[in-house]
Design a protein around this motif. Structure first.
Motif, PDB file in Angstrom:
ATOM      1  N   UNK B  95       0.728  -1.439   0.286  1.00 41.07           N
ATOM      2  CA  UNK B  95       0.118   0.017  -0.180  1.00 41.07           C
ATOM      3  C   UNK B  95       1.137   1.399   0.076  1.00 41.07           C
ATOM      4  N   UNK B 105      -5.503   2.028   1.435  1.00 47.13           N
ATOM      5  CA  UNK B 105      -5.735   0.183   1.184  1.00 47.13           C
ATOM      6  C   UNK B 105      -4.798  -0.237   1.258  1.00 47.13           C
ATOM      7  N   UNK B 106      -4.761  -1.573   0.907  1.00 48.02           N
ATOM      8  CA  UNK B 106      -3.294  -2.844   0.553  1.00 48.02           C
ATOM      9  C   UNK B 106      -4.918  -3.415  -0.374  1.00 48.02           C
ATOM     10  N   UNK B 107      -3.910  -4.046  -1.869  1.00 51.99           N
ATOM     11  CA  UNK B 107      -3.990  -4.494  -2.710  1.00 51.99           C
ATOM     12  C   UNK B 107      -3.133  -6.143  -2.389  1.00 51.99           C
ATOM     13  N   UNK B 108      -3.511  -7.105  -2.922  1.00 49.25           N
ATOM     14  CA  UNK B 108      -3.387  -8.184  -2.601  1.00 49.25           C
ATOM     15  C   UNK B 108      -2.708  -9.024  -4.222  1.00 49.25           C
ATOM     16  N   UNK B 109      -1.283  -9.416  -4.032  1.00 50.39           N
ATOM     17  CA  UNK B 109      -1.325 -10.338  -5.387  1.00 50.39           C
ATOM     18  C   UNK B 109      -1.933 -11.458  -5.278  1.00 50.39           C
TER      19      UNK B 109
END
Lengths: 114, 117
Positions: B95, B105-109
């Protein structure tokens, strides 16, 4: 210990129905509450809620946070089969030595039948 | 749209072997995380990384685990001697910096499914 609890754990509905997913939290240094949709692998971001009582909307999805009662709801109206997924609620913990750790609930499995 | 990239998507390894899971976070992000999800269980926090050092780690993240940002783009998770109970989906997330005092917000792989046999 930080805790996030979601209910129900699973839900089966028919297309067109409206659903409400619940999330309660007990997290030290709480900053925000996030909702993610997990279909096959990666959680994809839906909403982040930081202020109490302000509804966030995106199409048929909406969410609201109650910081006094420590819960959030995610509403989906006019459900479609493409809404079938696991919906994850997560609380941001930040402050002190924490750098934005997310504590996740166990998820609600939503199945929408045609 | 920028995304977090993880490789490999699936790795099978023998117990006791070392594995390295790789991630390329979104380029202007500053905070990096590893989470794991054992099949049928919650997504659990492992470690956060900021300014080239670990900022927080969970009880799960013991001496068998390490993280590294070897260059400007990659972020790796190494498990030194894998155990059967390390079998899980491992997610990398990133993030941006805090913006105006607010969270980002955190973005996920897409995750790496690790199977230890």
């Amino acid at each position: 210990e930080d805790k996030v609890v979601q209910s129900p754990l699973s839900l089966v509905v028919h297309e067109g129905d409206t659903v409400t997913l619940n999330c309660s939290y007990e997290v030290t240094n709480f900053r925000s509450l996030l909702w993610y949709k997990q279909e096959k692998k990666a959680p994809t971001f839906l909403f982040m809620l930081t202020s109490s009582g302000i509804e966030k909307k995106s199409g048929r999805l909406s969410s609201i946070l109650d910081k006094k009662e420590l819960f959030s709801i995610l509403n989906i109206t006019a459900t479609q089969t493409g809404d079938s997924a696991v919906y994850l609620c997560a609380a941001y913990n930040a402050g002190g030595t924490s750098y934005g750790k997310l504590t996740f609930g166990q998820g609600t499995i939503l199945t929408v039948h045609p | 749209e920028p995304e977090v990239t993880q490789t490999p998507s699936h790795q099978v390894t023998q117990m006791g072997q070392e594995v390295i899971l790789r991630c390329v976070p979104i380029s202007n992000h500053l905070y990096f995380y590893w989470y794991r999800q054992i099949l049928g269980q919650k997504v659990e926090f492992l470690v956060s990384f900021y300014n080239n050092e670990i900022s927080e780690k969970s009880e799960i993240f013991d001496d068998q685990f390490s993280v590294e940002r070897p260059d400007g783009s990659n972020f790796t998770l190494k498990i030194r001697s894998t155990k059967l109970e390390d079998s899980a989906m491992y997610f990398c997330a990133s993030r941006k910096s805090w913006q105006g005092g607010l969270n980002t917000e955190a973005f996920f792989g897409q995750g790496t499914r690790l199977t230890v046999v």
